[in-house]
Structures are given as structure tokens and as C-alpha cells.
Write a protein that holds these residues in place. Sequence first.
Motif, short mmCIF file in Angstrom:
data_model
loop_
_atom_site.label_atom_id
_atom_site.label_comp_id
_atom_site.label_asym_id
_atom_site.label_seq_id
_atom_site.Cartn_x
_atom_site.Cartn_y
_atom_site.Cartn_z
N GLN A 78 0.50 -1.14 0.51
CA GLN A 78 -0.01 0.28 -0.47
C GLN A 78 0.89 1.06 0.42
O GLN A 78 1.77 1.46 0.63
CB GLN A 78 -0.73 -0.14 0.95
N ALA A 79 1.05 2.00 -0.91
CA ALA A 79 1.83 3.85 -1.51
C ALA A 79 0.74 4.68 0.69
O ALA A 79 -0.33 4.36 0.28
CB ALA A 79 1.32 3.85 -2.39
N MET A 80 2.03 5.00 0.35
CA MET A 80 1.26 5.65 1.87
C MET A 80 2.47 7.16 2.04
O MET A 80 3.85 6.90 1.31
CB MET A 80 1.47 5.13 3.52
N PRO A 81 1.96 8.38 2.74
CA PRO A 81 2.93 8.91 2.85
C PRO A 81 4.17 8.59 3.41
O PRO A 81 4.65 8.01 4.56
CB PRO A 81 2.28 9.81 3.61
N THR A 82 5.56 9.30 3.07
CA THR A 82 6.76 9.03 3.53
C THR A 82 7.25 10.01 4.46
O THR A 82 8.36 9.85 5.71
CB THR A 82 7.83 9.24 2.29
N ALA A 83 6.54 11.25 4.34
CA ALA A 83 6.90 12.78 5.46
C ALA A 83 8.57 12.22 4.99
O ALA A 83 8.96 11.93 3.86
CB ALA A 83 6.87 12.49 7.12
N SER A 84 9.90 12.81 5.96
CA SER A 84 11.46 12.53 5.52
C SER A 84 11.71 11.07 5.76
O SER A 84 12.73 11.12 5.14
CB SER A 84 12.04 13.11 6.86
N LEU A 85 11.50 10.24 5.58
CA LEU A 85 11.29 8.87 5.37
C LEU A 85 11.85 8.71 4.21
O LEU A 85 13.21 8.40 3.23
CB LEU A 85 10.32 7.70 5.53
N ILE A 86 11.43 9.37 2.32
CA ILE A 86 12.34 9.60 1.08
C ILE A 86 13.51 10.24 1.26
O ILE A 86 13.75 10.29 0.65
CB ILE A 86 11.06 11.11 0.70
N LYS A 87 14.02 10.38 1.88
CA LYS A 87 15.51 11.15 2.33
C LYS A 87 16.48 10.29 2.21
O LYS A 87 17.14 10.74 1.91
CB LYS A 87 15.91 12.37 3.65
N PHE A 88 16.02 8.97 2.83
CA PHE A 88 16.21 7.56 2.40
C PHE A 88 16.97 7.35 0.92
O PHE A 88 17.98 7.44 0.15
CB PHE A 88 15.77 6.50 3.14
N PRO A 89 15.83 7.86 0.08
CA PRO A 89 15.25 7.51 -1.75
C PRO A 89 16.95 8.13 -2.35
O PRO A 89 16.89 8.50 -3.31
CB PRO A 89 14.48 7.15 -2.23
N ILE A 90 16.42 9.78 -2.20
CA ILE A 90 16.89 11.05 -1.96
C ILE A 90 18.43 10.58 -2.20
O ILE A 90 19.82 10.96 -3.04
CB ILE A 90 16.75 12.53 -1.81
N MET A 91 19.26 9.71 -1.23
CA MET A 91 20.28 9.66 -0.69
C MET A 91 20.78 8.49 -1.93
O MET A 91 22.06 8.85 -2.39
CB MET A 91 20.80 9.42 1.00
N MET A 92 19.99 7.69 -1.64
CA MET A 92 20.58 6.12 -2.85
C MET A 92 20.80 7.00 -4.38
O MET A 92 21.91 6.79 -5.14
CB MET A 92 19.79 5.17 -2.76
N ALA A 93 19.63 7.70 -4.56
CA ALA A 93 20.19 8.86 -5.67
C ALA A 93 21.14 9.67 -5.70
O ALA A 93 21.70 9.43 -7.19
CB ALA A 93 18.68 9.39 -6.41
N SER A 256 8.06 12.06 10.09
CA SER A 256 7.04 13.03 10.96
C SER A 256 6.07 14.00 10.62
O SER A 256 7.13 15.00 9.76
CB SER A 256 7.43 13.32 12.29
N VAL A 257 5.22 14.17 10.50
CA VAL A 257 4.43 15.18 9.88
C VAL A 257 2.77 15.08 9.99
O VAL A 257 2.06 14.06 8.93
CB VAL A 257 4.79 15.28 8.00
N GLY A 258 2.54 16.09 10.22
CA GLY A 258 0.87 15.65 10.81
C GLY A 258 0.20 14.44 11.36
O GLY A 258 0.65 14.21 12.10
N ASP A 259 0.06 14.06 10.45
CA ASP A 259 -0.57 12.10 10.90
C ASP A 259 -0.42 11.18 10.69
O ASP A 259 -0.69 10.38 10.46
CB ASP A 259 -2.68 12.59 10.24
N SER A 260 0.93 11.67 9.70
CA SER A 260 1.86 10.56 9.27
C SER A 260 3.00 10.46 10.06
O SER A 260 3.88 11.32 10.57
CB SER A 260 2.29 10.91 7.85
N ARG A 261 3.31 9.14 10.58
CA ARG A 261 4.62 8.97 11.05
C ARG A 261 5.56 7.58 10.42
O ARG A 261 4.76 6.39 10.63
CB ARG A 261 4.35 8.07 12.79
N TRP A 288 3.23 15.32 19.38
CA TRP A 288 4.84 15.31 18.76
C TRP A 288 5.52 15.11 20.47
O TRP A 288 6.60 15.44 20.07
CB TRP A 288 5.41 17.34 18.69
N ASP A 289 4.61 14.46 20.90
CA ASP A 289 5.44 14.05 22.69
C ASP A 289 5.85 12.72 22.30
O ASP A 289 5.81 11.99 21.73
CB ASP A 289 5.20 14.72 23.13
N ASP A 290 6.66 12.45 23.70
CA ASP A 290 7.28 10.86 23.59
C ASP A 290 5.99 10.19 23.72
O ASP A 290 6.43 8.86 23.51
CB ASP A 290 7.56 10.51 23.99
N SER A 291 5.13 10.47 24.09
CA SER A 291 3.23 9.63 23.80
C SER A 291 2.83 9.12 22.85
O SER A 291 1.80 8.96 22.60
CB SER A 291 2.83 9.96 24.99
#
Length: 698
Positions: A78-93, A256-261, A288-291
Motif C-alpha cells: 500500500q502506498a503511504m506518505p513518507t514524510a522525511s523517510l523519502i530522504k533515504f531514496p534521495i540519498m541513494m539517487a 514525521s508530519v501531521g498525521d503520518s509517522r 509531538w511528544d514521546d507518547s
Amino acid sequence: MLHPRYTQHLMLAAALLLTTCFSTSTKAESPEASRDQKPVPSELEKLVLPLIENHRGEVGVMIRFLPTGETFAYRADQAMPTASLIKFPIMMATYKAIHEGKLKLEQPITLKEDDQVPGSGVLTTHFSPGLQLSLRDAIQLMIAFSDNTATNLVIDQVGIEETNRLMESLGCDETRLNSKVYRRDTSVNPERSQKYGLGSTSCRDMIQLAELVSNDEFLGKEDCEQILKHLYDCTAKSGVPRLLPESIRIAHKTGSVGDSRTDAGLIDTPKGKIAFCVLTTKNDDHSWDDSNEAELLAAEIGLIAYNYFAGDAEAAPPAIARTLKIGAAGDLVEGLQRTLNVRLKPSPNISVDGDFGPNTESAVIAFQKQESLEPNGVVDRQMWKALGPLVDESEAIPTVAEIAAVNEEKLPREPLTGPPIVTCPAWCFVDVKTGTMLAGDNEHMIRDPASTTKIMTAYLVLKYAEDHPEALESTITFSQRADDTSGSTSAVKAGEQLTVGELLYGLLLPSGNDASVALAEKFGELINPDGEGDSYDRFIAAMNDTAKELGMVDTGYRNSHGLTARGHVTTVADMAILGRKALENETFRKIVSTRRYLVEVESVVGYKRQIVWKNTNQLLQREGYLGVKTGTTGPAGACLVAAGERDGVEIVGVVLGSSSTPARYADMRNLFRYVWSNELHLGNKSEVSTTGAPSADE
């Protein structure tokens, strides 16, 4: 030159696509016929599935033990939002471009003012334009600190399309970079940007990327080692790493962004690497806290995977002391309710329904007082400790004598006078002209204000406009930051323009979170020229300064819109002060009493379009109500600040924490009727009650 195994992965991806086209089940997926994957361990499935199914949001999970290929997959395609996880593929490119000689790790990059964007990282907040850094350092900042500005610097070097072409060549069809960070105007696919934000991926795609890097099969061994070094340096520890033994290394990237982690990467264990990916979106918990529930879910899944494949397979996941408050739901809340019924004397006999509502909060406060804890209605670590072991459904059946005693217990008869029964735990009414408190209950209870926050946002802008009338006619251009703000929206897009006076309607009628950010960005430096931080930060500081000036002693602001944040709190008494003050402004009165408003916005690229805003305040349908502002979030409940007039006297009512949207209006109308019918607004004090108003059962 690309690694020869890329072709194998393309063939595998095609086979997976054919396989998954025939299954839409949300249960744990059956393994594909592949030499790289073995059947999902049923024991692991039994441990992970309950966590996923009880989570309040959409979840995708994939775990693979690389030495054996054993795999657990849940909605892995299932396609889902990455938030900053997309930075992993950017690094690979980027490393691919370096490998091919198109870029160099040590090539210098100069930071310009236009490059600096808000959000995570250090380049915007701690460094000045003109700074020179290497591409290597930009990559490190992008991964280790999730630096948004550094990410855009890297994207400028490698390109959005080049990143997407690499993902396509690897068979990662759901992994796409849509735009630069906080630069929606750079989107290569506006429709996908609208749906997923910065980027999208699937668990299967991320596992494939992690496995390629782990096995030195992407480009070459040296490149993979460099990539892994960046991932090992990731400083985010609130997700999967959180519960792992300190000696265990983890190479990963979070988002992490809005309603996505999100969280994906590799766990090093003495028995081999575990590739993992946990994607969550549409989460009820936006904190945005540790809970944060989604991050706790990732932590629990990470520990279960570690224990199963490399640690103690019999070990149960720890009972995490999650913070609970109004709006929480689930099995843990049920356990809390059962325990309160047993440990609190006398028993509150609250419903064990798994919903943390006003009655549960009242019981929590009573228990906190009983145990000499801060009576804030929030179940934190101290309260968990005071509660002791949670009461289980299987605990001993009470004795006949205990049952008889309960049958004898009765509350006093219903009073025939006093305030009506309401669902909100806190409310009050004040005279607009004099500020006299007419009636109330728990007037100083600390509550989440939700979007009633926007009364202060509007008040600051209108207060500035009193001395600078031209401000309301000035043009405001919507920023990408405003457009990206989650929650209720004015529907204005980045690059579109309108006047400040018009946007105030978009703030107060549809309760536009995005409008609040746009206004704060424009007016922060004007209202608070000597403040610290960017214009938005200065606006928030001005909100807090103004609250103090008005005597709102229990109010703290952390944002301009009211989305839940630690320290973003108020009381009904404070909101009544603010409501009175805002009503002194005729423009504010006009806006909040408007039921619909038509506006035409014009884009910087030339097009025009119209938007109709509808007021969320349903009381405006009835004569005698003057409007003001609604607010609703899970933790806050349903809130309302409302003004009404009868017999020539205006009063402001505040309800915070009603059990639902319909209950909010029922509470407010019943309380207005109580004030009016007993002529409290005319000075009759015989019926005044400021404490102990009854509340409805949950």
C-alpha cells in the motif's frame, strides 16, 4: 553502471504485482514465491497483528530477517506518505550520481537565503546564508538530523526526476519524490503531492532498498558502506530504536508530519540484520511528544522483531506507560477505567467502554487528588505508578456483601435547581460589558483550546489593524508552509493571493489552520519586531505576551491554529476574557456573525478562482446568538466560545471538552437557557452556581 541484480529485482517486482493484484485482504499477507522470502512466522504474526489492529490509524508493516528470508508483511504494497523517510531514496539517487561521476561528494554548496525552509534540521535556525558545505555534509545533515534545508540542497544537485527514475528502475513503483521540502511549487505531480505530501512509498519498496544496501548490491560495497554510515548516524530515537537494547545498532530513517509517522531501515543483531519498515498515516494522535501512539507502535514492533529473531522469543513487549488524556481510546483506556473503579474511593463506577471522555477525566482528577498528584486529568508516568497493576477482567468476582453494598449506594436525588446536566467538564458565562462571572464550573481547569485558539490569532491581527488600517487591504500570498498545514483548511493554495481582511474570514468561518499560519507569517515581524526566530515564531510569542496582558493567567500558546501541542492550553475563564476583548472590535463581530462568505483568489501565475467559506458555528442559525468560534480535536473534545444577547445584555459563554459536536451545541444552548431563564444576565444571583455542576454520563 548499475548492479546486475537490478534486473532480478525488476522481475521480482513484476511477479509481486501480479500476485498482489488478486488480494485486497488487510490480514497479514501470504509470502510470495521467492527465494528471498520464507513464510511468515505465525508466532510473530500473533504478536504483531493485535498491535496493528488496535492502532488508531492506517498501518503498513514489513519485517524481514535477512539471514533466513523469513518475512512478516501487512499491507506491504500500500502506498503511504513518507514524510522525511523519502530522504533515504534521495540519498541513494545522489550516491548513484556520484558513482557515475555526475557529482562529487566534496563539491561545495553555498547556502542561500532562499534555500532556508522551516521544520527539522539546523541550517535554517543556526546558520546564515553564505555558508559553504560539501555535498557529503549536506547528505549527512539530511539523514542524521533530517534537515529540510539540507535536503533541498541535495535535491538541487541530484534532481527530483532522477530520484524517481532510480526508484522506477529498481521496481519501487510506489516510491516517488513529489517536490522539494516546503516547496510545493516544485511538484512534478501536484495530484500526488496533494495526496501524499513530500513523497510516497510502500513497506515492500523500503525493505527492498534496505536489503540492497545491506547486501552491498547497490552500486558497490564502498557506496553501500557510505550510505549505511549516514543511516547509522540518524539521531531519531523515538520510533523503532526506542525499546531496543542500547548495544544494538540501527541504520534507519524516520519521518514525521501531521498525521503520518514512518520508520524504515536495518537492525543489527548478533544473529544477523533485520530489515523493517513501519508506515502509519491518518493517525488520530497528532502529538509531538514521546507518547505519540504511532511512534510507540513502531517501538513495540521493533522490539518484538528483535526478540523474535535475535533475542528472547518468549519475552513479551513491555507495557509502555503511554500518556492518556481526553480523546484517547482502546484497550489501555478500558484497563484504566476498570482500575479507577476499583482503586478510587468511593468508586466512580464509570463505564468501561474504552473511550476517555469527561467522566473518565473527572475520575482521573479525583484519583490524582486522592494520591496527592497534580490534578490535571492526564494519565502520565506518575499516575501509572500510583495506580499500580491494571485491573484485569478476570479478577475475582466481588462477594455477596460487596454486591449488596453497591446496591445500597445511591447518589442524592436530582436537584430541581441549578445548572443543567452537560457533557463538558468546564464552562462559564460572563457579562460582555462588565466582565462579571455569571455562572460556571471548573472555570480554571486546564484544557486544550483546539481552534478557539484562532480568536487570539484574529485578535492580534485586528489589534494591529486598529493602528494600521491599511493592513486589512494589504495582499497576502499563501506560502507553501501555510498550504502544508494539516487539519481544517481555508482551501487557499500556495501562491494564491487575497487581502488580509478576506483571509480573516477564511480563518474564522471554516477554521482554516492554513490561514492562521499565513497570517502569523505575515504579521509576526510587524507585531513583534524585536522578537526572536522567524515571523511565525514571533507571532506565537506575541500571542503569549498578549494573553498575559489580558490576564489570561492559565493560557499558553504553541501555535496559531490550535492543533494539540504540549503546553498549548487554556481555561474557560481565560477564553471568556479573550472572547469579551475580541468582541470590542467591530470587524471581528462582523466576521464571526457571518454564515457564508465568497472570496476570489488570484494566483501569482495569473489564474483566478472563487471559494465559498461556511461558518462552522451552527448557533448562528438561531436568533439571539452572535457567533464567535468553534474548536474540535480528539484531545480537546468539542469546544465553543459563543456570544448571545437577550434583554439588551450581551454575554459570552465558553464550553471546553463537550463529548461531541452535537453535544457542544446542546451544552451551550442549555447553559444559555439556564442563564437567561434565571435572569442571571440581569443580576439575579439566587440561582448562581460556580462549582459542582453535574455532568452527563459518558
